[in-house]
Design a protein around this motif. Structure first.
Motif, PDB file in Angstrom:
ATOM      1  N   GLU A   1      26.266  56.373  47.223  1.00 31.11           N
ATOM      2  CA  GLU A   1      26.685  55.108  47.832  1.00 31.11           C
ATOM      3  C   GLU A   1      27.243  54.155  46.781  1.00 31.11           C
ATOM      4  O   GLU A   1      27.101  54.379  45.576  1.00 31.11           O
ATOM      5  N   ARG A   2      27.862  53.086  47.258  1.00 34.88           N
ATOM      6  CA  ARG A   2      28.456  52.097  46.360  1.00 34.88           C
ATOM      7  C   ARG A   2      28.145  50.698  46.890  1.00 34.88           C
ATOM      8  O   ARG A   2      28.424  50.384  48.051  1.00 34.88           O
ATOM      9  N   TRP A   3      27.571  49.874  46.037  1.00 37.72           N
ATOM     10  CA  TRP A   3      27.244  48.491  46.371  1.00 37.72           C
ATOM     11  C   TRP A   3      28.217  47.563  45.657  1.00 37.72           C
ATOM     12  O   TRP A   3      28.572  47.798  44.493  1.00 37.72           O
ATOM     13  N   GLN A   4      28.618  46.517  46.340  1.00 36.76           N
ATOM     14  CA  GLN A   4      29.524  45.554  45.710  1.00 36.76           C
ATOM     15  C   GLN A   4      29.225  44.146  46.200  1.00 36.76           C
ATOM     16  O   GLN A   4      29.140  43.891  47.397  1.00 36.76           O
ATOM     17  N   LEU A   5      29.055  43.250  45.241  1.00 35.24           N
ATOM     18  CA  LEU A   5      28.890  41.823  45.520  1.00 35.24           C
ATOM     19  C   LEU A   5      30.065  41.100  44.881  1.00 35.24           C
ATOM     20  O   LEU A   5      30.286  41.202  43.673  1.00 35.24           O
ATOM     21  N   SER A   6      30.850  40.404  45.684  1.00 37.37           N
ATOM     22  CA  SER A   6      32.045  39.742  45.160  1.00 37.37           C
ATOM     23  C   SER A   6      32.220  38.398  45.854  1.00 37.37           C
ATOM     24  O   SER A   6      31.624  38.129  46.910  1.00 37.37           O
ATOM     25  N   GLY A   7      33.056  37.587  45.248  1.00 39.52           N
ATOM     26  CA  GLY A   7      33.291  36.284  45.847  1.00 39.52           C
ATOM     27  C   GLY A   7      34.257  35.444  45.054  1.00 39.52           C
ATOM     28  O   GLY A   7      34.704  35.809  43.960  1.00 39.52           O
TER      29      GLY A   7
ATOM     30  N   ARG B   1      35.969  33.632  39.953  1.00 36.86           N
ATOM     31  CA  ARG B   1      35.682  34.809  40.759  1.00 36.86           C
ATOM     32  C   ARG B   1      34.536  35.595  40.136  1.00 36.86           C
ATOM     33  O   ARG B   1      34.272  35.479  38.939  1.00 36.86           O
ATOM     34  N   PHE B   2      33.901  36.412  40.950  1.00 42.09           N
ATOM     35  CA  PHE B   2      32.884  37.321  40.445  1.00 42.09           C
ATOM     36  C   PHE B   2      32.927  38.609  41.264  1.00 42.09           C
ATOM     37  O   PHE B   2      33.304  38.616  42.438  1.00 42.09           O
ATOM     38  N   ARG B   3      32.513  39.701  40.610  1.00 40.17           N
ATOM     39  CA  ARG B   3      32.517  41.020  41.254  1.00 40.17           C
ATOM     40  C   ARG B   3      31.539  41.919  40.508  1.00 40.17           C
ATOM     41  O   ARG B   3      31.718  42.209  39.328  1.00 40.17           O
ATOM     42  N   ILE B   4      30.498  42.350  41.202  1.00 38.56           N
ATOM     43  CA  ILE B   4      29.457  43.194  40.624  1.00 38.56           C
ATOM     44  C   ILE B   4      29.389  44.475  41.450  1.00 38.56           C
ATOM     45  O   ILE B   4      29.205  44.426  42.666  1.00 38.56           O
ATOM     46  N   VAL B   5      29.548  45.609  40.787  1.00 38.27           N
ATOM     47  CA  VAL B   5      29.612  46.895  41.473  1.00 38.27           C
ATOM     48  C   VAL B   5      28.583  47.839  40.862  1.00 38.27           C
ATOM     49  O   VAL B   5      28.414  47.892  39.639  1.00 38.27           O
ATOM     50  N   SER B   6      27.901  48.592  41.734  1.00 34.41           N
ATOM     51  CA  SER B   6      26.953  49.606  41.285  1.00 34.41           C
ATOM     52  C   SER B   6      27.154  50.868  42.122  1.00 34.41           C
ATOM     53  O   SER B   6      27.152  50.811  43.356  1.00 34.41           O
ATOM     54  N   SER B   7      27.335  52.002  41.448  1.00 32.48           N
ATOM     55  CA  SER B   7      27.572  53.268  42.129  1.00 32.48           C
ATOM     56  C   SER B   7      26.342  54.163  42.049  1.00 32.48           C
ATOM     57  O   SER B   7      25.779  54.357  40.967  1.00 32.48           O
ATOM     58  N   ASP B   8      25.914  54.679  43.190  1.00 26.78           N
ATOM     59  CA  ASP B   8      24.855  55.669  43.301  1.00 26.78           C
ATOM     60  C   ASP B   8      23.504  55.228  42.744  1.00 26.78           C
ATOM     61  O   ASP B   8      22.779  56.031  42.156  1.00 26.78           O
TER      62      ASP B   8
END
Length: 434
Positions: A274-280, A261-268
């Motif tokens: 805003e909040r960006w999230q790339l997961s899979g 699994r992977f999950r990359i999160v960036s806030s503001d």
């Protein structure tokens, strides 16, 4: 018969006693009890010796409640608060539920820091005269001094709601205050406007709206009671991490990759909360990747969320040992907002492309009813899809599924936590129709 000058002096002493009791109680408790203060429109407080003889004076005999109050006021002005409370308490034994005696003794108990007794006296006063605004304001002050801010708001609302004079929201990062003020309009974030009435419902709605901000990791909204029935709202939002590629973050990415699994999160990162999230999921029979963006809604309030995803997998079919490969790509949009302090609404739309099956469009509505104390909740959700394009393909999993939908209902209840403890007990109920 009491002369007009004596009557005026009696009234002045009573006013001084009430205001002095509350003012001094606030000043005494301010350093350690509350992050703010109640400012009353009161004259400067007289010293213990101002206008009084240095020789001890005996209190006049309590011929009537007015005489007792005058004697108590004189004692309080000289700093003999305990004696003032004693003669007022004795007088209440002779004249139970006398409104003026109840008010004066409650003020003395506040000054002594005996808030439970003061609240009991005010409760008796409310039973005697439920329409008295002074009773509710005094009860609100007692609750406020004990950090029961919501209980104080309920009391103030009964005696005349507080009016919002100022709204301020501070945004913090892990490095300190956020440099830019982009996207931090307090009225837009909380839904509370200056000049409006402050109630438990509006305060809770503002608090929950701050908690729903996509970039927020923690949030808080409180108020300070000011003079003349006004209040200042003060909110704080702590943002989540903006850089996902720090050493701790890279370590978490490595651990997740071991599990596929992977999950990359960036806030503001753009300064719009805003909040960006790339997961899979890259392991197992079902593989997926999803890119999501959540940001405050442009108008009027709430949160917008955009999702683009792709999924492939192999599924077993009925009556057959062979598996069927399914593939789906889609884009979705949703909007959610707290309509009131306890009601949250959401709407969503989605478009899915399924090779061999066609293109499907779906819409959904959801409602969440959450109690103001957060212990009980009911959520209803309804979604529906319909085929909008494409030819029928291999329908071995869902034969003839041109239209389909789902309705679900969830309810949960958690008992009240004991003071200083958190419990995980409770029960949940779920029902649904597909």
């Amino acid at each position: 018969m009491i002369s007009s000058r004596a009557a005026a002096g009696s009234i002045r002493r009573r006013v001084i006693l009430r205001r002095m009791a509350v003012c001094l109680a606030v000043a005494w408790l301010l350093p350690s009890r509350i992050e703010g203060r109640i400012l009353l429109d009161a004259p400067s407080l007289p010293s213990a010796t101002e206008g009084a003889s240095t020789a001890p004076q005996a209190a006049p005999p309590p011929l009537d409640p007015g005489g007792v109050i005058q004697a108590a006021a004189a004692l309080a002005e000289r700093g003999e608060v305990d004696r003032a409370g004693a003669i007022l308490s004795d007088a209440l034994d002779r004249w139970p539920d006398h409104p003026e005696l109840l008010v004066e003794l409650a003020g003395v108990r506040i000054r002594q820091g005996r808030f439970v007794e003061a609240e009991t006296l005010v409760d008796r006063l409310i039973q005697v005269d439920p329409a008295s605004d002074q009773s509710w304001e005094l009860l609100a002050a007692i609750r406020y001094l004990q950090d029961d801010t919501r209980g104080a708001l309920r009391a103030w609302h009964r005696g005349g709601a507080l009016v919002v004079r100022d709204v301020e929201v501070r945004v913090l990062t892990h490095k300190g205050p956020r440099v830019s003020d982009a996207g931090t309009n307090p009225t837009r974030l909380t839904g509370i406007e200056e000049g409006g009435a402050l109630t438990v419902g509006t305060l809770t709605r503002g608090e929950r709206r701050l908690g729903d901000l996509p970039a927020a990791r923690q949030s808080r909204l409180g108020y300070r009671a000011l003079s003349r029935g006004e209040a200042a709202l003060e909110g704080t939002v702590v943002l989540g991490p903006g850089n996902p590629f720090t050493w701790p973050g890279l370590t978490l990415h490595a651990l997740r990759s071991i599990a596929g699994r992977f999950r990359i999160v960036s806030s503001d990162p753009l300064g719009e909360l805003e909040r960006w999230q790339l997961s899979g999921n890259i392991g197992g029979t079902v593989r997926s990747v999803e890119m999501a963006l959540a940001h405050p809604a442009p108008l009027p309030s709430g949160v917008w969320r955009w999702v683009v995803d792709h999924q492939t997998g192999r599924y077993g079919s009925r009556g057959s040992q062979e598996s069927v490969r399914e593939e789906r790509s889609g884009i979705a949009w949703s909007h959610s907002d707290w309509i009131t302090g306890s009601l949250r609404g959401s709407g969503q739309a989605r478009l899915d492309i399924r090779p061999g099956r066609g293109t499907f469009a779906g819409v959904g509505l959801g409602w969440t009813l959450l109690s103001l104390d957060g212990r009980g909740s009911i959520r209803a959700d309804a979604r529906g899809w319909t085929r909008v394009g494409g030819a029928r393909g291999d329908d071995r999993i869902q034969e003839g599924a041109d239209r389909f939908g789902r309705v679900s209902l969830d309810a949960a209840l958690r008992p009240k936590d004991p003071p200083g403890m958190a419990t995980l007990s409770g029960f949940a109920l779920r029902a649904g129709v597909v």
